[in-house]
Design an enzyme around this catalytic site. Structure first.
Site, short mmCIF file in Angstrom:
data_model
loop_
_atom_site.label_atom_id
_atom_site.label_comp_id
_atom_site.label_asym_id
_atom_site.label_seq_id
_atom_site.Cartn_x
_atom_site.Cartn_y
_atom_site.Cartn_z
N LYS A 22 0.83 -1.22 0.00
CA LYS A 22 0.00 0.00 0.00
C LYS A 22 0.85 1.26 0.00
O LYS A 22 0.66 2.16 -0.81
CB LYS A 22 -0.92 0.02 1.23
N ASN A 23 1.81 1.33 0.94
CA ASN A 23 2.51 2.60 1.10
C ASN A 23 3.53 2.86 -0.01
O ASN A 23 3.97 4.00 -0.18
CB ASN A 23 3.14 2.70 2.50
N ARG A 93 -4.08 10.31 3.32
CA ARG A 93 -2.85 11.02 3.60
C ARG A 93 -2.04 11.27 2.31
O ARG A 93 -1.50 12.33 2.08
CB ARG A 93 -2.03 10.14 4.55
N CYS A 117 -5.33 8.37 8.72
CA CYS A 117 -5.61 7.88 10.08
C CYS A 117 -5.25 8.96 11.10
O CYS A 117 -4.30 9.70 10.91
CB CYS A 117 -4.79 6.62 10.36
N ARG A 122 -0.44 15.53 12.91
CA ARG A 122 0.39 15.00 11.81
C ARG A 122 0.93 16.19 11.00
O ARG A 122 0.40 16.53 9.94
CB ARG A 122 -0.39 14.03 10.95
N ASP A 125 5.63 20.07 8.36
CA ASP A 125 6.67 21.09 8.31
C ASP A 125 7.93 20.62 7.56
O ASP A 125 8.58 21.41 6.88
CB ASP A 125 7.05 21.53 9.74
N ASP A 305 3.31 0.50 12.14
CA ASP A 305 2.08 0.00 11.52
C ASP A 305 1.79 -1.45 11.91
O ASP A 305 0.76 -2.01 11.51
CB ASP A 305 2.16 0.16 9.99
N ARG A 397 -9.27 0.19 3.43
CA ARG A 397 -8.31 1.12 2.83
C ARG A 397 -7.01 0.42 2.49
O ARG A 397 -6.27 0.88 1.62
CB ARG A 397 -8.00 2.25 3.81
#
Ligand code: EPU
Length: 427
Positions: A22-23, A93, A117, A122, A125, A305, A397
């Site tokens: 996924k990521n 995100r 999430c 979160r 910067d 995670d 998701r």
């Protein structure tokens, strides 16, 4: 509304095939914008975060079509406007990866602040610090983050905190900046390496991904590519803890065992037997689970995670374990749901003291976020009795065909649709 209904207590046996990460997918899909060409991506997980990104691309004017079940062709040549509005961005995100990708392609980006999430604050910067170092001006107004630069130049950037998102976004922008960018204290997660490999296959020049110093020589042109996404480290880890929690014996296929080392190590300490093969891993538990302490850290540390799944596993281990969350400020909210199932866990800030009980018991619970939701599925599979898990859109998701994969290894789980207003009608 949909919910999972799970009858727990079965030891799970058999084989599970892991999907694409996924990521990695949620970074690679926005990165296709950099090509102004056609990319074919293989091993794309069929999950709702990916569907949302495809919808964002289509709304932008891209052509996205499936060539096979997990193979997608993305043609970004017709994208004209570097804008992702609130209605699209709020769902996940990764929508903020369009900031870096648009800056790289158009020198301009307007993206509504992202969803995702909720683990406390979160901030972004470090993303902004990176874009500014490359020469972009970044402002927030009228509900958009706006980044703009006539020309970007390579820079020396030191991240104040190790951030996956900032590392991705800075890589996406820097591949098209003039000259050399050196990114220090970069994230080292497997999906960072996968994104770098994908960008290099499009003509970028990135070295050092997977270490904490990434060097990016900007290039003028990037082209289309054909690229397979790596297997999902966290999906694999989740089936590992599910096998352990149910006292099962599961061969988890299509994995990179090296990416799972931190999880493997903890499961061995907890009393599981693990066999590693080239691209699969077998997890078996016959005896009791032992207590062990866990602290989550950026890769190669124990992944945050996997924290809810590991805490849930330790809730049925013999003895008291300490779990320390080292990445997010507020990632233990799901513990209240586990209490309903009989877990004994005390949370103080970023530390959970987990006093193992013999077995959890089924209950009605709610998924609060993606990993917390799947941890409840794991809890329910190991518990005695029936559990009902609501708000499962969180789980969907990030886990392709969770029900099908679990049923194949013997789980008694089904998805039930609750008609809207059913409670009111029956009351
Ligand atoms: N941080 C800052 N400033 C920034 C960015 C991050 O202070 O500009 C802090 C965060 O507050 C946090 C830490 O740095 O304390 C790490 O945040 P990071 O940026 O690495 O997280 P992320 O990119 O927002 C990704 C994954 C998360 C995963 C984290 C950590 C994606 C889309 N999301 O989030 O995955 O927890 O890295 O590994 O890649 C999940 O898949 O369930 C998930 C939440």
């Amino acid at each position: 509304m949909e919910k999972y209904v799970i009858n727990g207590g079965n030891a799970l046996h058999g084989e599970v095939e892991i999907s694409g990460a996924k990521n990695a997918a949620v970074a690679i899909i926005p990165a296709t914008v950099l090509a102004q060409d056609i990319c074919v991506i293989e091993n794309v997980p069929n999950i709702s975060d990916v569907s949302i990104l495809f919808q964002i691309l289509r709304d932008l004017g891209a052509n996205v079509r499936y060539l096979a079940k997990n193979t997608v062709e993305i043609d970004t040549r017709n994208i004209r406007e570097p804008v992702v509005p609130y209605e699209s961005a709020r769902h996940l995100r990764a929508s903020y990866y369009f900031l870096g990708a648009f800056l790289g392609r158009f020198g301009e980006a307007h993206v509504s602040p992202p969803g995702g999430c909720n683990f406390g604050v979160r901030p972004i910067d470090q993303h902004i610090k990176g874009f500014e170092a490359l020469g972009a001006t970044v402002t927030t107004d009228y509900g958009f983050i706006n980044a703009q630069s006539d020309e970007m130049f390579g820079a020396h950037i030191y991240l104040d905190v190790v951030s996956v998102g900032a590392t991705v976004n800075i890589m996406l922008a820097a591949v098209r900046a003039k000259g050399l960018t050196i990114l220090e204290n970069a994230a080292k997660e497997p999906h960072i390496v996968d994104l770098a490999n994908f960008l290099n296959s499009m003509g970028a020049d990135i070295r050092g991904a997977g270490t904490d110093v990434i060097k990016i020589h900007g290039v003028d042109i990037m082209h289309g590519t054909n690229y397979p996404i790596i297997p999902d480290q966290i999906e694999a880890g989740t089936y590992m803890t599910i096998a352990a929690a149910t006292g099962g014996d599961v061969l988890i296929k299509n994995v990179i065992p090296k990416h799972l080392e931190a999880i493997t190590d903890k499961l061995i300490q907890a009393g599981c037997e693990i066999e590693e093969y080239d691209d699969s891993i077998r997890v078996r538990r016959t005896g009791v689970l032992n207590k062990t302490n866990v602290k989550t850290l950026p890769h190669p540390g124990f992944p945050t995670d996997m924290q809810p799944q590991m805490t849930t596993l330790l809730s049925i281990a013999q003895g008291t374990s300490i779990v320390t969350e080292g990445v997010w400020d507020n990632r233990f909210k799901y513990v209240d749901e586990l209490h309903r199932m009989g877990a004994k866990i005390q949370v103080d800030g970023k530390v959970a003291v987990v006093e193992g009980v013999e077995q959890l018991s089924g209950a009605q619970v709610k998924a609060l976020d993606l990993r917390a939701g799947v941890a409840l599925v794991q809890a329910a599979l190991s518990a005695k009795g029936t559990s009902e898990i609501e708000d499962i859109h969180w789980v969907e998701r990030g886990y392709e065909d969770l029900i099908g994969k679990l049923q194949k290894i013997g789980a008694d789980i089904k998805k039930v649709t609750i008609p809207d207003g059913a409670f009111a009608k029956n009351a």
